[in-house]
Design a protein around this motif. Structure first.
Motif, mmCIF file in Angstrom:
data_model
loop_
_atom_site.group_PDB
_atom_site.id
_atom_site.type_symbol
_atom_site.label_atom_id
_atom_site.label_comp_id
_atom_site.label_asym_id
_atom_site.label_seq_id
_atom_site.Cartn_x
_atom_site.Cartn_y
_atom_site.Cartn_z
ATOM 1 N N TYR A 79 -40.238 -28.673 11.295
ATOM 2 C CA TYR A 79 -40.988 -29.592 10.437
ATOM 3 C C TYR A 79 -40.097 -30.749 10.006
ATOM 4 O O TYR A 79 -38.904 -30.572 9.752
ATOM 5 C CB TYR A 79 -41.524 -28.871 9.194
ATOM 6 C CG TYR A 79 -42.495 -27.768 9.503
ATOM 7 C CD1 TYR A 79 -43.838 -28.041 9.735
ATOM 8 C CD2 TYR A 79 -42.067 -26.444 9.569
ATOM 9 C CE1 TYR A 79 -44.737 -27.020 10.033
ATOM 10 C CE2 TYR A 79 -42.957 -25.422 9.862
ATOM 11 C CZ TYR A 79 -44.292 -25.723 10.091
ATOM 12 O OH TYR A 79 -45.178 -24.714 10.393
ATOM 13 N N ASP A 80 -40.720 -31.921 9.927
ATOM 14 C CA ASP A 80 -40.018 -33.130 9.489
ATOM 15 C C ASP A 80 -40.118 -33.204 7.956
ATOM 16 O O ASP A 80 -41.029 -33.825 7.411
ATOM 17 C CB ASP A 80 -40.652 -34.358 10.148
ATOM 18 C CG ASP A 80 -39.934 -35.647 9.819
ATOM 19 O OD1 ASP A 80 -38.889 -35.601 9.140
ATOM 20 O OD2 ASP A 80 -40.418 -36.724 10.227
ATOM 21 N N ILE A 81 -39.182 -32.541 7.274
ATOM 22 C CA ILE A 81 -39.187 -32.473 5.811
ATOM 23 C C ILE A 81 -37.963 -33.208 5.278
ATOM 24 O O ILE A 81 -36.829 -32.802 5.543
ATOM 25 C CB ILE A 81 -39.174 -31.012 5.319
ATOM 26 C CG1 ILE A 81 -40.314 -30.204 5.942
ATOM 27 C CG2 ILE A 81 -39.251 -30.967 3.790
ATOM 28 C CD1 ILE A 81 -40.254 -28.717 5.626
ATOM 29 N N HIS A 82 -38.191 -34.283 4.553
ATOM 30 C CA HIS A 82 -37.101 -35.023 3.917
ATOM 31 C C HIS A 82 -36.606 -34.228 2.707
ATOM 32 O O HIS A 82 -37.396 -33.842 1.845
ATOM 33 C CB HIS A 82 -37.574 -36.397 3.469
ATOM 34 C CG HIS A 82 -38.141 -37.242 4.569
ATOM 35 N ND1 HIS A 82 -37.358 -38.021 5.397
ATOM 36 C CD2 HIS A 82 -39.416 -37.405 5.010
ATOM 37 C CE1 HIS A 82 -38.121 -38.635 6.269
ATOM 38 N NE2 HIS A 82 -39.379 -38.277 6.061
ATOM 39 N N LEU A 83 -35.311 -34.011 2.637
ATOM 40 C CA LEU A 83 -34.715 -33.225 1.560
ATOM 41 C C LEU A 83 -33.617 -34.020 0.875
ATOM 42 O O LEU A 83 -32.888 -34.770 1.521
ATOM 43 C CB LEU A 83 -34.125 -31.924 2.113
ATOM 44 C CG LEU A 83 -35.102 -30.978 2.814
ATOM 45 C CD1 LEU A 83 -34.352 -29.925 3.606
ATOM 46 C CD2 LEU A 83 -36.035 -30.332 1.802
ATOM 47 N N SER A 84 -33.496 -33.843 -0.436
ATOM 48 C CA SER A 84 -32.438 -34.533 -1.166
ATOM 49 C C SER A 84 -31.878 -33.635 -2.250
ATOM 50 O O SER A 84 -32.557 -32.716 -2.738
ATOM 51 C CB SER A 84 -32.946 -35.836 -1.789
ATOM 52 O OG SER A 84 -33.904 -35.577 -2.795
ATOM 53 N N ALA A 85 -30.634 -33.905 -2.620
ATOM 54 C CA ALA A 85 -29.988 -33.237 -3.749
ATOM 55 C C ALA A 85 -29.476 -34.301 -4.697
ATOM 56 O O ALA A 85 -28.924 -35.323 -4.265
ATOM 57 C CB ALA A 85 -28.847 -32.344 -3.279
ATOM 58 N N GLU A 86 -29.667 -34.064 -5.995
ATOM 59 C CA GLU A 86 -29.199 -34.980 -7.025
ATOM 60 C C GLU A 86 -28.357 -34.212 -8.030
ATOM 61 O O GLU A 86 -28.591 -33.026 -8.284
ATOM 62 C CB GLU A 86 -30.392 -35.629 -7.748
ATOM 63 C CG GLU A 86 -31.337 -36.369 -6.821
ATOM 64 C CD GLU A 86 -32.553 -36.931 -7.554
ATOM 65 O OE1 GLU A 86 -32.562 -36.890 -8.807
ATOM 66 O OE2 GLU A 86 -33.496 -37.385 -6.874
ATOM 67 N N LEU A 87 -27.368 -34.884 -8.583
ATOM 68 C CA LEU A 87 -26.508 -34.292 -9.608
ATOM 69 C C LEU A 87 -26.564 -35.166 -10.846
ATOM 70 O O LEU A 87 -26.376 -36.383 -10.767
ATOM 71 C CB LEU A 87 -25.065 -34.155 -9.109
ATOM 72 C CG LEU A 87 -24.089 -33.355 -9.983
ATOM 73 C CD1 LEU A 87 -22.965 -32.775 -9.127
ATOM 74 C CD2 LEU A 87 -23.487 -34.189 -11.113
#
Length: 427
Positions: free
Chosen positions: A300-308
């Motif tokens: 699947y084309d799932i955009h993922l991000s992490a923020e701090l």
């Protein structure tokens, strides 16, 4: 999927939760309200227990599946009912259906603002397994701790490597995480010391929820594996890297992983993700026969991000942007391999993807990689630096799919780090 389907409830284009999504979760409303099943629609929660009590969403006469503290009873009814309830909800919530649209009294009971409810762990999780299926992540770790020319161990390209984790410490988004303590072995010292973790890390992952069990001793064939998956969540598998480095030989992670794993409150169904299927990376060597599947539509084309977000920051900094499509081993391959020796999966079991990293430094899915094990500290927008996660830091992970004007999202999974428990040991 009908991209043109509209709800009578206004949903903004940037929302994760249009009528084409309708992810399932468990919520409560009010001090004494019992947890029950809902779906997300825009900024609202749709109370399925109320709909069920009013004669909608029937699965079996006299049985209640949505006035439940977990999704397990509904999931156990099977794939045909997952599709049936989803279709009925989309019809009931559509702009051209007057049954709920024009019933103001019922609408007042059914729709609750997400901001006004408390979200709970969506399923009872009998077992939790974490995989190690991102080639980029495994290569980066191998380069750091082994010979870069032989970063991947011989078995990595032959099977989805995994370990059995602790289901008891899986927590819902928003739950604070206490910094773990344990044994740490420094290179210049003969024996380990007992200390609070000094290399606390996140792992940007997704997870999938088992929706159909298999009998003990009966493996799930690869061609049937997708039928055993109910849906997906965002997943932060918190990691104590210094504890892990000392303890993991020879049996793998233990206390470095047992203290907490955070999941998003909404489970996105595979039906909602159908329009975003994409190719998996080419697998070399060709897997053994029991793991072979068509790679053209098994990811699947799932955009993922992490923020701090540091304790004294007004806003979070994006520290990673990656994509689920980079995963080398698919969810079906993970599930099939998990059962190939005869392991019996149970409804509600959670399977973590393993850290998802992309090919460039801005797409790495852990602090270990982002700072290359403390050799390249990360500078936040407020000027502070991070090698690993400090007390008071909050990690936020987000995920969504977007195509042809349709956005299907997961919401977010968050967790704030609290200081370690203080111990006073007498010698």
């Amino acid at each position: 999927m009908n991209n043109l389907l509209q709800s009578f409830i206004q949903v903004t284009p940037e929302s994760d939760f249009p009528i084409q999504n309708l992810p399932y979760g468990i919520f409560s409303h009010g001090a004494d309200a019992a947890p029950r099943v809902g779906v997300a629609l825009g900024e609202w929660v749709v109370d399925l227990a109320v709909l069920e009590a009013n004669g909608f969403l029937e699965i079996k006469a006299g049985e209640y599946y949505f006035n439940q503290p977990t999704l397990n009873k509904f999931i156990e009814t099977g794939k045909a009912n997952w599709s049936k309830i989803r279709a009925e909800l989309q019809d009931l919530l559509s702009s051209d259906n007057p049954i709920l649209r024009d019933n103001q009294a019922l609408r007042g009971q059914v729709f609750l603002k997400q901001a006004d409810v408390v979200m709970h762990l969506p399923v009872h999780i009998p077992g939790y397994t974490d995989f190690y299926s991102s080639k980029e992540h495994a290569t980066n770790v191998g380069c750091m701790f082994r010979d870069p020319k032989n970063a991947l161990l011989p078995n990595w390209s032959e099977l989805p490597v995994g370990y059995n984790g602790r289901a008891s410490s899986v927590v819902v988004s928003g739950t604070d995480v206490v910094r773990p303590s344990g044994q740490i072995k420094f290179p210049d010292q003969e024996r380990p010391v007992f200390s609070a973790c000094r290399k606390l890390d996140f792992e940007l992952e997704t997870g999938f929820i088992i929706g159909q069990p298999n009998a003990l001793g009966v493996p799930v064939a690869i061609e049937n594996a997708w039928d055993h998956i109910f849906g997906m969540v965002l997943f932060n598998d918190w990691s104590a890297r210094d504890l892990q480095q000392w303890e993991y030989v020879p049996l793998g992670p233990f206390n470095a992983k047992t203290f907490a794993s955070s999941v998003s409150p909404w489970i996105v169904t595979l039906e909602a993700l159908e329009p975003f299927k994409t190719n998996s990376p080419t697998q070399e060597p060709l897997p053994l026969a029991y793991l072979r599947e068509d790679l053209s539509s098994n990811s699947y084309d799932i955009h993922l991000s992490a923020e701090l977000q540091a304790a004294n920051q007004d806003r979070a900094d994006v520290i990673s942007n990656t994509n689920f499509k980079y995963m080398y081993w698919s969810m079906a391959q993970q599930l099939t391999h998990h059962t190939i020796a005869g392991c019996n999966l149970q409804v509600g079991d959670l399977m973590g993807s393993g850290t998802i990293s992309g090919p460039t430094p801005d797409s790495y899915g852990s602090m270990l990689e982002i700072t290359w094990n403390n050799t390249k500290p990360l500078t936040l927008s407020n000027g502070e630096q991070r090698s690993f996660i400090q007390d008071g830091d909050t990690l936020i992970m987000k995920g969504y799919c977007q195509k042809d004007g349709l956005r299907i999202g997961f919401g977010e999974v968050t967790g704030k780090v609290l200081p370690a428990v203080e111990f006073n040991f007498s010698e």
